[in-house]
Scaffold this motif. Sequence first.
Motif, short mmCIF file in Angstrom:
data_model
loop_
_atom_site.label_atom_id
_atom_site.label_comp_id
_atom_site.label_asym_id
_atom_site.label_seq_id
_atom_site.Cartn_x
_atom_site.Cartn_y
_atom_site.Cartn_z
N PHE A 169 0.85 -1.19 0.00
CA PHE A 169 0.00 0.00 0.00
C PHE A 169 0.88 1.24 0.00
CE2 PHE A 169 -2.90 -3.17 1.59
CZ PHE A 169 -4.07 -2.84 0.92
N GLN A 170 0.54 2.18 -0.87
CA GLN A 170 1.29 3.43 -0.96
C GLN A 170 0.89 4.34 0.20
OE1 GLN A 170 0.37 5.65 -4.51
NE2 GLN A 170 0.93 7.55 -3.53
N GLN A 171 1.86 4.76 0.97
CA GLN A 171 1.64 5.75 2.02
C GLN A 171 2.58 6.91 1.72
OE1 GLN A 171 -0.80 5.71 3.91
NE2 GLN A 171 -1.12 3.79 4.94
N GLY A 172 2.02 8.07 1.46
CA GLY A 172 2.85 9.22 1.11
C GLY A 172 3.25 9.18 -0.36
N ILE A 173 4.01 10.17 -0.73
CA ILE A 173 4.47 10.30 -2.12
C ILE A 173 5.96 9.95 -2.17
CG2 ILE A 173 4.75 11.87 -4.07
CD1 ILE A 173 2.53 13.55 -2.98
N PRO A 174 6.38 9.09 -3.09
CA PRO A 174 7.82 8.83 -3.25
C PRO A 174 8.54 10.14 -3.63
CG PRO A 174 6.53 7.24 -4.50
CD PRO A 174 5.58 8.26 -4.00
N ILE A 175 9.80 10.25 -3.29
CA ILE A 175 10.55 11.49 -3.46
C ILE A 175 10.63 11.91 -4.93
CG2 ILE A 175 12.84 10.44 -3.58
CD1 ILE A 175 12.04 13.62 -1.64
N GLU A 176 10.70 10.94 -5.87
CA GLU A 176 10.76 11.29 -7.29
C GLU A 176 9.47 11.96 -7.73
OE1 GLU A 176 10.68 7.55 -6.79
OE2 GLU A 176 12.60 7.92 -5.86
N LYS A 177 8.33 11.41 -7.26
CA LYS A 177 7.03 11.99 -7.62
C LYS A 177 6.84 13.35 -6.95
CE LYS A 177 5.87 8.47 -10.11
NZ LYS A 177 5.76 8.55 -11.55
N ALA A 178 7.35 13.48 -5.73
CA ALA A 178 7.26 14.77 -5.03
C ALA A 178 8.03 15.83 -5.80
CB ALA A 178 7.79 14.64 -3.61
N LYS A 179 9.20 15.46 -6.34
CA LYS A 179 9.97 16.40 -7.15
C LYS A 179 9.22 16.78 -8.42
CE LYS A 179 14.51 15.04 -5.44
NZ LYS A 179 15.77 14.35 -5.73
N GLU A 180 8.49 15.83 -9.02
CA GLU A 180 7.68 16.13 -10.20
C GLU A 180 6.58 17.14 -9.87
OE1 GLU A 180 6.08 12.93 -12.61
OE2 GLU A 180 7.78 11.66 -12.06
N VAL A 181 5.96 16.98 -8.68
CA VAL A 181 4.91 17.92 -8.26
C VAL A 181 5.50 19.31 -8.09
CG1 VAL A 181 3.30 18.50 -6.41
CG2 VAL A 181 3.47 16.15 -7.19
N VAL A 182 6.65 19.39 -7.42
CA VAL A 182 7.31 20.69 -7.21
C VAL A 182 7.68 21.32 -8.55
CG1 VAL A 182 9.36 21.81 -6.24
CG2 VAL A 182 8.12 20.12 -4.90
N LYS A 183 8.19 20.51 -9.49
CA LYS A 183 8.56 21.02 -10.81
C LYS A 183 7.33 21.56 -11.54
CE LYS A 183 11.03 19.67 -15.05
NZ LYS A 183 10.37 20.67 -15.82
N LEU A 184 6.22 20.83 -11.45
CA LEU A 184 4.98 21.29 -12.08
C LEU A 184 4.57 22.66 -11.53
CD1 LEU A 184 2.37 20.71 -13.82
CD2 LEU A 184 1.41 19.78 -11.71
#
Length: 165
Positions: free
Chosen positions: A101-116
């Motif tokens: 089960f995914q809990q939280g956002i992986p760091i790579e995806k978090a960086k994608e959100v910040v870049k967006l």
Amino acid sequence: MADEFSFDVGCKVDMQEVTNAINQALKEISQRFDFKGSKSTIELDKGKQVMTIASDDEFKLNSVKDILESKLVKRNVVLKTISYGKVEQAAGGSVRQIANFQQGIPIEKAKEVVKLVKDMKLKVNAEIQGDTVRIKSKKKDELQAVIAAIKERDFGIFIEVGNYR
């Protein structure tokens, strides 16, 4: 009036709802005729958010997954938060499959959100805080534009927007 507004981007699975869905699925499996004499089980390790599904063969394993997924959907658990491993052979000719089960956002995806957010060129501040991303701004309109952009884009994982203040 508030100085600065913010919201969080993250993912949280309610493990109590998962436990309830597993119990309902096991009850249905024990009552179904096509599972009579079958050794189908679903086990949950809450500490690690890992679930093990086991059955006699791959066809029954897929049936168990279908039953479980229908129970999870009824309990508002998003299926995109589950990542299944490959089907492996177990003792006695049976098969099993591990699901995380995914809990939280992986760091790579978090960086994608910040870049967006940065690419939108708004006066918005985005920062990674552990397994969530906090987005702040002095204007609600800019935050709502960011929320719309995040919901519109597919990051390949489940992302929810919450804690808007």
